[in-house]
Design a protein around this motif. Structure first.
Motif, short mmCIF file in Angstrom:
data_model
loop_
_atom_site.label_atom_id
_atom_site.label_comp_id
_atom_site.label_asym_id
_atom_site.label_seq_id
_atom_site.Cartn_x
_atom_site.Cartn_y
_atom_site.Cartn_z
N GLU A 25 -11.57 -22.57 -1.51
CA GLU A 25 -12.30 -22.54 -0.24
C GLU A 25 -11.40 -22.85 0.94
OE1 GLU A 25 -16.82 -22.88 -1.72
OE2 GLU A 25 -16.19 -23.85 0.14
N ALA A 55 -10.55 -19.84 2.89
CA ALA A 55 -11.52 -19.40 3.90
C ALA A 55 -11.18 -20.03 5.25
CB ALA A 55 -12.93 -19.79 3.47
N SER A 56 -10.83 -21.33 5.26
CA SER A 56 -10.45 -21.99 6.51
C SER A 56 -9.23 -21.33 7.13
CB SER A 56 -10.14 -23.47 6.26
OG SER A 56 -11.32 -24.20 6.05
N VAL A 74 -10.29 -18.06 8.71
CA VAL A 74 -11.01 -18.33 9.96
C VAL A 74 -10.02 -18.73 11.04
CG1 VAL A 74 -12.69 -19.83 11.10
CG2 VAL A 74 -13.17 -18.94 8.81
N GLY A 75 -9.11 -19.62 10.70
CA GLY A 75 -8.13 -20.08 11.67
C GLY A 75 -7.27 -18.96 12.21
N ALA A 89 -10.36 -16.36 14.20
CA ALA A 89 -11.52 -16.77 14.99
C ALA A 89 -11.29 -16.66 16.49
CB ALA A 89 -11.93 -18.19 14.62
N VAL A 135 -19.32 -16.11 16.28
CA VAL A 135 -18.14 -16.11 15.40
C VAL A 135 -18.55 -16.57 14.00
CG1 VAL A 135 -15.98 -17.34 14.94
CG2 VAL A 135 -16.40 -16.38 17.20
N GLN A 136 -19.38 -17.62 13.95
CA GLN A 136 -19.83 -18.11 12.64
C GLN A 136 -20.65 -17.05 11.92
OE1 GLN A 136 -23.10 -20.98 10.97
NE2 GLN A 136 -21.86 -22.11 12.41
N ASP A 137 -21.57 -16.39 12.68
CA ASP A 137 -22.40 -15.35 12.08
C ASP A 137 -21.53 -14.22 11.53
OD1 ASP A 137 -25.19 -15.48 14.47
OD2 ASP A 137 -24.74 -16.64 12.66
N PHE A 192 -18.35 -14.36 10.50
CA PHE A 192 -17.67 -14.76 9.26
C PHE A 192 -18.65 -14.88 8.10
CE2 PHE A 192 -13.25 -15.14 9.93
CZ PHE A 192 -13.04 -15.51 11.26
N PHE A 193 -19.86 -15.33 8.39
CA PHE A 193 -20.87 -15.42 7.32
C PHE A 193 -21.12 -14.04 6.72
CE2 PHE A 193 -24.47 -16.46 4.90
CZ PHE A 193 -25.52 -15.62 5.23
N PHE A 247 -17.94 -12.84 4.77
CA PHE A 247 -17.72 -13.48 3.47
C PHE A 247 -18.81 -13.10 2.46
CE2 PHE A 247 -13.95 -15.86 3.68
CZ PHE A 247 -13.80 -16.36 4.97
N ARG A 248 -19.98 -12.77 2.97
CA ARG A 248 -21.06 -12.40 2.08
C ARG A 248 -20.79 -11.05 1.42
NH1 ARG A 248 -27.01 -12.14 4.64
NH2 ARG A 248 -25.96 -10.48 5.75
N TYR A 281 -11.47 -20.58 24.39
CA TYR A 281 -12.22 -20.76 23.15
C TYR A 281 -11.26 -21.32 22.12
CZ TYR A 281 -14.90 -19.64 18.93
OH TYR A 281 -15.57 -19.71 17.73
N PRO A 296 -11.72 -22.58 18.55
CA PRO A 296 -12.62 -22.80 17.41
C PRO A 296 -12.05 -23.81 16.43
CG PRO A 296 -11.42 -20.73 17.18
CD PRO A 296 -11.07 -21.26 18.53
N PRO A 320 -11.62 -24.18 12.76
CA PRO A 320 -11.71 -23.33 11.55
C PRO A 320 -12.40 -24.04 10.39
CG PRO A 320 -9.47 -23.33 12.44
CD PRO A 320 -10.22 -24.38 13.18
N ASP A 321 -12.12 -25.33 10.20
CA ASP A 321 -12.73 -26.05 9.07
C ASP A 321 -14.24 -26.15 9.26
OD1 ASP A 321 -9.90 -28.32 8.84
OD2 ASP A 321 -10.28 -26.41 7.83
N ILE A 377 -16.20 -24.16 11.01
CA ILE A 377 -16.80 -22.84 10.84
C ILE A 377 -16.84 -22.46 9.36
CG2 ILE A 377 -16.47 -20.37 11.28
CD1 ILE A 377 -15.31 -21.14 14.02
N ALA A 378 -15.74 -22.69 8.65
CA ALA A 378 -15.69 -22.34 7.22
C ALA A 378 -16.71 -23.16 6.44
CB ALA A 378 -14.28 -22.56 6.67
N VAL A 415 -20.18 -21.78 7.17
CA VAL A 415 -20.36 -20.50 6.47
C VAL A 415 -20.60 -20.74 4.98
CG1 VAL A 415 -19.17 -18.39 5.76
CG2 VAL A 415 -19.10 -19.12 8.15
N ARG A 434 -24.13 -21.85 4.37
CA ARG A 434 -25.10 -20.74 4.47
C ARG A 434 -25.02 -19.83 3.26
NH1 ARG A 434 -24.39 -18.25 10.44
NH2 ARG A 434 -25.94 -16.80 9.63
N LEU A 435 -23.80 -19.64 2.72
CA LEU A 435 -23.66 -18.77 1.55
C LEU A 435 -24.29 -19.40 0.31
CD1 LEU A 435 -19.99 -17.54 2.10
CD2 LEU A 435 -22.05 -16.12 2.18
#
Lengths: 182, 170
Positions: A24, A27-28, A31-32, A35, A56-58, A60-61, A64-65, B54, B56, B58-59, B61-62, B65, B68-69
């Motif tokens: 995981e 994933a960070s 994103v880093g 983003a 941005v979160q939406d 990535f969600f 990743f899905r 902006y 962000p 990253p941690d 946001i990850a 996410v 939510r997953l």
């Protein structure tokens, strides 16, 4: 496919592979890496500054899905931007077409604005409103070209069109936007 | 002579300072108002959003996410099943209606010339060469076209693209 870029960084493909294998932290790192550029793309497309983090979160969600649908024909970033465009589209529909921006609407965060920067700031704001008002394909082709330097072949792949059509969309956008900033 | 299409293609790279203009390209920009205005636009577009601060996390946001997953996917509601069925029925009805409309198109006139039901007066003002450009741009069969535009447009210069755009009434 090499797991490292020329500069020694892990490639997006290798990070995605690591994430799908259960890492995981990969994933960070993804994103880093993307983003900030994604946020700037969404803002340039007309997103309210206060909503960018959620968008941005939406994005990535959603990405990743369905990571299995990214097969590497285009860059991960370009693919991500397309998903971001879908997020904006869905938000626009939810708001039932209420205009988020107008030419007088100063959504830019308050900051010191020396007189010497006033003209440039006004031009950038007009351009942002103009870009937001473009049809979606023209907007995304324009931003992918001028902000990311993406070539027409890759733009065509991520947007589901042809390189020739992407070029036409770009020139449509250029013609409309020229009138705004001249 | 500097090709404006080539110049336009290089603008994003020069705006990002990954490349520079040659002396010939600079001379062309100095003398061509249209290319110069596009260059100004590309530079402005490249800088668009730079004022947006902006940063962000990253941690965060990850983590969000990932949370939510992990949420269970909600089952498709009863109403959505009926909506999907209605849409499928409407699609079939539209397909059948479209077939009947096709049967009602006027038959070809004597002499084998097809009478077009759709006039395109904007093509009347084009010269022979311009019409040929338009027709050449639509060379590929419809079944081979992908996405929004016709294939072959990528081979057109900016001037030819302009003619195609004008022919389309845009």
């Amino acid at each position: 496919m090499s797991a490292m870029t020329e500069s020694g960084q892990e490639t997006d493909a290798s990070l995605i592979g690591a994430y799908r294998a259960g890492d995981e932290r990969a994933a960070s790192r993804l994103v880093g890496r993307h983003a900030q550029a994604l946020g700037r793309f969404l803002y340039s497309s007309g997103a309210n500054p206060g909503d960018v983090d959620d968008f941005v979160q939406d994005t990535f969600f959603r990405a990743f899905r369905r990571l299995e649908s990214w097969r590497g024909e285009a860059s991960f970033r370009s693919w991500l931007f397309t998903i971001g465009g879908n997020v904006l589209k869905d938000d626009y529909r939810r708001r039932k077409g209420r205009k988020i921006l107008s030419i007088e609407d100063r959504d830019v965060a308050d900051r010191a604005d020396p007189e010497g920067d006033l003209v440039a700031s006004d031009t950038q704001e007009r351009l942002r409103v103009g870009v937001a008002a473009l049809p979606r394909l023209q907007r995304e082709v324009f931003l992918l070209r001028v902000q990311q330097g993406t070539d027409y072949a890759e733009i065509a792949t991520v947007l589901g069109t042809t390189p020739g059509a992407a070029r036409v969309h770009y020139h449509h956008a250029v013609r409309k936007l020229k009138e705004l900033i001249q | 002579m500097t090709d404006p299409t080539h110049l336009s293609d290089r603008m994003p790279a020069v705006a990002a300072q990954r490349d520079t203009w040659s002396p010939a390209e600079l001379a062309h920009l100095a003398g061509c108002a249209e290319c110069r205005s596009e260059w100004v636009l590309v530079r402005s577009g490249h800088a668009l959003g730079e004022e947006f601060r902006y940063e962000p996390d990253p941690d965060a946001i990850a983590d969000a996410v990932a949370g939510r997953l992990r949420e269970p996917v909600a089952p498709v509601g009863h109403r959505r099943r009926w909506w999907a069925a209605g849409l499928a029925a409407a699609s079939v009805a539209l397909f059948l209606w479209g077939g009947r409309m096709h049967d009602r198109l006027p038959p070809a006139a004597d002499g084998g010339e097809l009478h077009s039901a759709f006039a395109m007066p904007e093509l009347d003002s084009l010269s022979t060469g311009e019409l040929k450009d338009v027709l050449d741009s639509f060379d590929s069969p419809l079944s081979e076209r992908r996405g929004v535009g016709a294939q072959g447009l990528g081979d057109l210069t900016d001037q030819e693209l302009e003619r195609v755009l004008r022919a389309g009434g845009v």
